[in-house]
Design a protein around this motif. Structure first.
Motif, PDB file in Angstrom:
ATOM      1  N   LEU A   1      19.326 113.701  32.035  1.00 40.13           N
ATOM      2  CA  LEU A   1      19.962 112.768  32.936  1.00 40.13           C
ATOM      3  C   LEU A   1      21.396 112.664  32.428  1.00 40.13           C
TER       4      LEU A   1
ATOM      5  N   SER B   1      27.776 115.001  25.327  1.00 38.00           N
ATOM      6  CA  SER B   1      28.334 113.645  25.251  1.00 38.00           C
ATOM      7  C   SER B   1      28.035 112.811  26.504  1.00 38.00           C
ATOM      8  N   HIS B   2      27.322 113.394  27.465  1.00 43.09           N
ATOM      9  CA  HIS B   2      26.989 112.631  28.672  1.00 43.09           C
ATOM     10  C   HIS B   2      25.492 112.508  28.916  1.00 43.09           C
ATOM     11  N   VAL B   3      24.680 112.935  27.938  1.00 50.67           N
ATOM     12  CA  VAL B   3      23.226 112.870  28.121  1.00 50.67           C
ATOM     13  C   VAL B   3      22.740 111.437  27.913  1.00 50.67           C
ATOM     14  N   VAL B   4      22.127 110.893  28.965  1.00 52.86           N
ATOM     15  CA  VAL B   4      21.572 109.544  28.914  1.00 52.86           C
ATOM     16  C   VAL B   4      20.130 109.587  28.420  1.00 52.86           C
ATOM     17  N   HIS B   5      19.430 110.646  28.834  1.00 49.25           N
ATOM     18  CA  HIS B   5      17.991 110.728  28.593  1.00 49.25           C
ATOM     19  C   HIS B   5      17.561 112.170  28.810  1.00 49.25           C
TER      20      HIS B   5
ATOM     21  N   GLU C   1      14.074 114.713  29.447  1.00 51.73           N
ATOM     22  CA  GLU C   1      12.655 114.713  29.768  1.00 51.73           C
ATOM     23  C   GLU C   1      12.305 116.046  30.415  1.00 51.73           C
TER      24      GLU C   1
ATOM     25  N   GLN D   1      24.535 106.758  39.134  1.00 49.03           N
ATOM     26  CA  GLN D   1      25.629 107.213  38.279  1.00 49.03           C
ATOM     27  C   GLN D   1      25.223 108.397  37.408  1.00 49.03           C
ATOM     28  N   CYS D   2      24.084 108.972  37.729  1.00 57.09           N
ATOM     29  CA  CYS D   2      23.570 110.079  36.929  1.00 57.09           C
ATOM     30  C   CYS D   2      23.149 111.250  37.809  1.00 57.09           C
TER      31      CYS D   2
ATOM     32  N   TYR E   1      25.268 111.432  32.642  1.00 59.23           N
ATOM     33  CA  TYR E   1      26.097 110.350  33.184  1.00 59.23           C
ATOM     34  C   TYR E   1      27.345 110.941  33.857  1.00 59.23           C
TER      35      TYR E   1
END
Lengths: 213, 465
Positions: B23, B12-16, B18, B155-156, B25
Motif C-alpha cells: 500500500l 519511503s512510501h510503503v504504508v503496509h 500484504e 491516499q494510497c 502512500y
C-alpha cells in the motif's frame, strides 16, 4: 459500497431466461460519464414502447404496461426474481450499476452468468442461487400474492418467505465478509486506516512541505 | 545495502505490505476530465470523501479547444466531460485550473510548472504519461479510473514493486540532437515492451546535461518503452528548476527539502535488474516510419524492407505498418513528404521545445505542400512566456498557426485531427493507427525536426540546416 446484511423487500418476478446485459442496459446508454443514473433506462427496450436515447426525459415516454416492472403492485421492489443464466453477455459493469440504481439490492435466480455474478459483489448487490424448484415456488407465490416480501439474511445465508419457508444458499466466505461489511477494494484498504494515518503523520513530520496548501 | 533511486522512492512510501503487494502512500494526485468522472461518481455513491484534498490538482486538457474559447466547447460530449470535472472539483473542494484560467494546460506540463511536482514525491494521474514527473526524482505512475477513485478515497495505491532498469547514456549529444531523439533511440533499441515490468532510471553524462524540459520529454516516453515509471536523479538542474515555483517549499522548509532531495540518487554499487547503455554521440535525429514508437530510424535511414526480415511475425508487422502508413520499402526518410505538422503534447510543448522549433522556423516559411502547421503550447503560462519572447510572431510569420494550450492533435479528442491518409510530422508520443485521427499517419520527431519538416515539406536532417 453499501453493506448487505439483511433485506426484507418486495420481490418482482422477471419470468425470462437468459436475460443479457444488453437487455439490462442497452448500449446507447454506455456513453454516459457516470456510474449512476442508469436506473431509468434499466431494461429500456422492454420497459418503454419507444426507442430510448441518452438525454431523453423518461418521464414523458410511453411505458409498456405489460412489462412486469411497470405494474403498480411491484413499484419499490428491491429483489429481482429471475430465471436461469441471468446477466449473460458482456462484462460491462453498467449492468449491475443499472440494477442498483433502479433500486435492486438482491437477485434470486437458479443460475447467473459468471462475470455478471462477480460484478454484482463489486457493487453491493447480492446474487442468490437457489434450486430451480425453489425459484419456481417463489415465482408462483410472488405472482399470486400482492405485496409478497422475501427476507434475505446474508449472515445466516437464508431466504425466508412470509409463510415460514426457508431456503439456504451458498456464498463464498470472503465475498460474504466483504458484502456484510460493505468492503470493496477501497473498503479493504480503509481497513488499514490507522496505518495510513500513522504513516501520514510521520511523513508530515519529515517532509512538511508535501502538505502545504 | 546500496539502494537504487527507485528503491528509495518506493520504500519511503510503503504504508503496509500484504501478499506481496504494498500500500503506497501518494503525495500528489493530478486529475483531468477524461478518466475522473466515474471515480468521483464512485465516491459519491459510497458517500466517501477525498482523503486529502490538498494533494489533488485538476485541469481539463484532453477535450479543450485550441482555437477561440470564448464560445465554450462546441462538441456536447467533450463539453460535458469538462463541465463534469468543474462540478466535481467544486463539490469536493479540489483546486482546478479551469479552461479559461491563465494557468490551464496539459496536466503533465502544469504539475512541474507550478511546483506541484516535487522531488521525492509519489505522483499519480489517470493518464499513462504521468511517467513525465519522474524527471524530478519522483516516483510517478499512470493509473486507471478505479485506482483514481481508490487514491482519492484512501491516499494510497495498491502496488507491486517493479524491477529496476538503468538506461545509461554517456557522452556528448551532437548538434541538433534532443531528449526526444534519446527517447526514440532507447525505444528503438529495447522495443515498446523492453521496459515492461520495470521502472527505468535514466542516467549518464548525457542525461545530466539535459535541462528539466529534456528530462521530462525522456521520462514521458518511458511508458512508450513499456515502463510505467521513468526517473532521473536529483541534481542542481532539478533544484534550480523547482526553486520559486508557486507550490514549491519556501524559506526554512526549502533548505530542509533540498537537503533531503540531495539524497535522491542511486547509491554507488546499487544493483539493477537490467542495464542498457547508449553512446550519446552515436544518436542521430530520429523519425518513426511505422505505427509503433519502436518503428524508428535515423534521418539518414530508409523505410525498412519487409523482405529482408527473417522473423515472420516481425515481417508481417512491418508489412501492415507500411500499408497503413502508405510507404514503400526502401524509401529514404528524407524523401517522405508531409501534409501537416503538430508541435505540442505533454512530450514536447514546453518553452524550450518552442524556442528550439522557432529557431528553425525563423525567417523561413512553411512549405506549400504543408496544409497545416500548428504550434500548441503546453500551458497558458508557456504560451504567455513564448509570446513575451516573440516566438508567436516568429511562428505566425513563418505560416504556423499559434493555438491555445491543450492535448490537441496528440490524440484528437478535441476538434484537432488528421483526415484519413494525411501524413503528419508530430512531436507527440504515439504513432498508433488512428491516434491523430482515423486513417491519419503519424511520424514522431523532435520539435526541431518537426519545424524543419514544415519548412522543407519533407523530413530533413536538422544538423545540416
Amino acid at each position: 459500497m453499501q453493506p448487505f446484511v439483511t433485506l426484507d423487500g418486495l420481490a418482482v418476478p422477471l419470468d425470462r431466461a437468459n436475460v443479457d446485459t444488453d437487455a439490462i442496459i442497452p448500449k446507447q446508454f454506455l456513453k454516459s460519464i457516470k456510474r449512476s443514473g442508469f436506473g431509468p433506462n434499466a431494461f429500456d427496450e422492454w420497459r418503454y414502447l419507444d426507442h430510448g436515447e441518452p438525454g431523453m426525459d423518461n418521464s414523458q415516454r410511453k411505458v409498456n404496461p405489460d412489462f412486469v416492472l411497470n405494474q403498480p403492485r411491484y413499484q419499490g421492489a428491491e429483489i429481482l426474481l429471475a430465471r436461469e443464466n441471468f446477466g449473460c453477455g458482456s462484462s460491462r459493469e453498467h449492468a449491475p450499476w443499472a440494477l442498483l440504481d433502479y433500486g435492486f439490492r438482491a437477485i434470486v435466480a437458479p443460475s447467473f452468468a459468471d462475470i455478471f455474478f462477480n460484478n454484482c459483489f463489486k457493487n453491493g448487490i447480492l446474487p442468490v442461487v437457489l434450486s430451480a424448484e425453489a425459484v419456481d415456488r417463489l415465482f408462483k407465490a410472488v405472482q399470486t400474492t400482492p405485496g409478497y416480501k422475501i427476507l434475505i439474511d446474508l449472515e445466516k445465508q437464508t431466504v425466508q418467505t412470509p409463510d415460514g419457508q426457508a431456503y439456504s444458499f451458498e456464498v463464498d466466505a470472503f465475498r460474504k465478509h466483504c458484502l456484510l461489511n460493505g468492503l470493496d477494494d477501497i473498503g479493504l484498504t480503509l481497513q488499514h486506516v490507522d496505518k495510513i494515518k500513522a504513516f501520514e503523520t510521520q511523513h508530515k513530520q519529515t517532509q512538511p512541505w508535501l502538505f502545504n496548501q | 545495502m546500496a539502494k537504487t533511486l527507485y528503491d528509495k522512492l518506493f520504500d519511503s512510501h510503503v504504508v503496509h505490505e500484504e501478499n506481496g503487494a504494498a500500500l503506497l502512500y501518494i503525495d500528489r494526485h493530478l486529475v483531468h476530465e477524461v478518466t475522473s468522472p466515474q471515480a468521483f461518481e464512485g465516491l459519491k455513491l459510497s458517500a466517501r470523501k477525498v482523503w486529502r484534498v490538498s494533494s489533488v490538482l485538476a485541469v481539463p486538457d484532453h477535450n479543450v479547444p485550441t482555437t477561440d474559447r470564448s464560445k465554450g466547447i462546441a462538441d456536447p460530449v467533450s463539453r460535458l466531460q469538462v463541465e463534469t470535472l468543474d462540478n466535481n472539483c467544486a463539490e469536493f473542494g479540489i483546486t482546478e485550473f479551469r479552461m479559461n484560467d491563465a494557468r490551464q494546460g496539459i496536466v503533465h506540463v502544469i504539475g512541474p510548472e507550478q511546483g506541484a511536482t516535487l522531488p521525492g514525491m509519489t505522483v499519480v494521474c489517470g493518464d499513462s504519461h504521468t511517467s513525465t514527473h519522474g524527471a524530478f526524482g519522483a516516483l510517478a505512475h499512470g493509473i486507471g479510473t478505479s485506482e483514481v477513485e481508490h487514491v482519492l478515497a484512501t491516499q494510497c495505491l495498491v502496488q507491486k514493486k517493479s524491477k529496476a532498469m538503468l538506461v545509461k547514456v554517456e557522452g556528448q549529444l551532437g548538434r541538433g540532437i534532443t531528449a526526444k531523439d534519446i527517447a526514440l533511440a532507447v525505444i528503438g533499441k529495447i522495443g515498446t515492451a523492453g521496459g515492461t515490468g520495470y521502472a527505468i532510471e535514466f542516467a549518464g553524462s548525457a542525461i545530466r546535461g539535459l535541462s528539466m524540459e529534456g528530462r521530462m520529454t525522456l521520462c514521458n516516453m518511458a511508458i512508450e518503452a513499456g515502463a510505467r515509471a521513468g526517473m532521473v536523479a536529483v541534481d542542481d538542474t532539478t533544484i534550480n528548476y523547482v526553486k520559486g515555483r508557486p507550490y514549491a517549499p519556501k524559506a526554512e522548509q526549502w533548505d530542509a527539502a533540498v537537503a533531503y532531495w540531495r539524497t535522491l540518487h542511486s547509491d554507488e554499487g546499487a544493483k539493477f535488474d537490467a542495464v542498457v547503455e547508449l553512446d550519446a554521440a552515436a544518436i542521430l535525429p530520429q523519425v518513426t516510419w511505422g505505427t509503433s514508437p519502436e518503428m524508428v530510424t535515423g534521418i539518414d535511414g530508409k523505410v525498412p524492407d519487409p523482405a529482408k526480415e527473417s522473423d515472420p511475425t516481425k515481417r508481417g508487422g512491418i508489412e501492415r505498418a507500411l500499408e497503413y502508413m502508405g510507404l514503400q520499402a526502401n524509401t529514404p526518410i528524407e524523401q517522405i513528404h508531409i501534409d501537416k505538422v503538430f508541435i505540442g503534447s505533454c512530450t514536447n510543448s514546453r518553452i524550450e521545445d518552442l524556442r528550439a522549433a522557432a529557431a528553425i522556423a525563423k525567417g523561413k516559411h512553411v512549405a506549400p505542400n504543408v496544409k497545416l502547421a500548428m504550434v500548441v503550447p503546453g500551458s497558458g503560462l508557456v504560451k504567455a512566456q513564448a509570446e513575451q519572447e516573440g516566438l508567436d510572431k516568429v511562428f505566425k510569420d513563418a505560416g504556423f498557426e499559434w493555438r491555445e494550450p491543450g492535448c490537441s492533435m496528440c490524440l484528437a479528442m478535441n476538434a484537432d485531427r488528421l483526415e484519413p491518409g494525411e501524413r503528419c510530422a508530430s512531436t507527440s508520443n504515439r504513432n498508433f493507427e488512428g491516434r491523430q485521427g482515423q486513417g491519419g499517419r503519424t511520424h514522431l520527431v523532435s520539435p526541431e525536426m518537426a519545424a524543419a519538416a514544415a519548412v522543407a515539406g519533407h523530413f530533413v536532417d536538422v544538423r545540416q540546416l
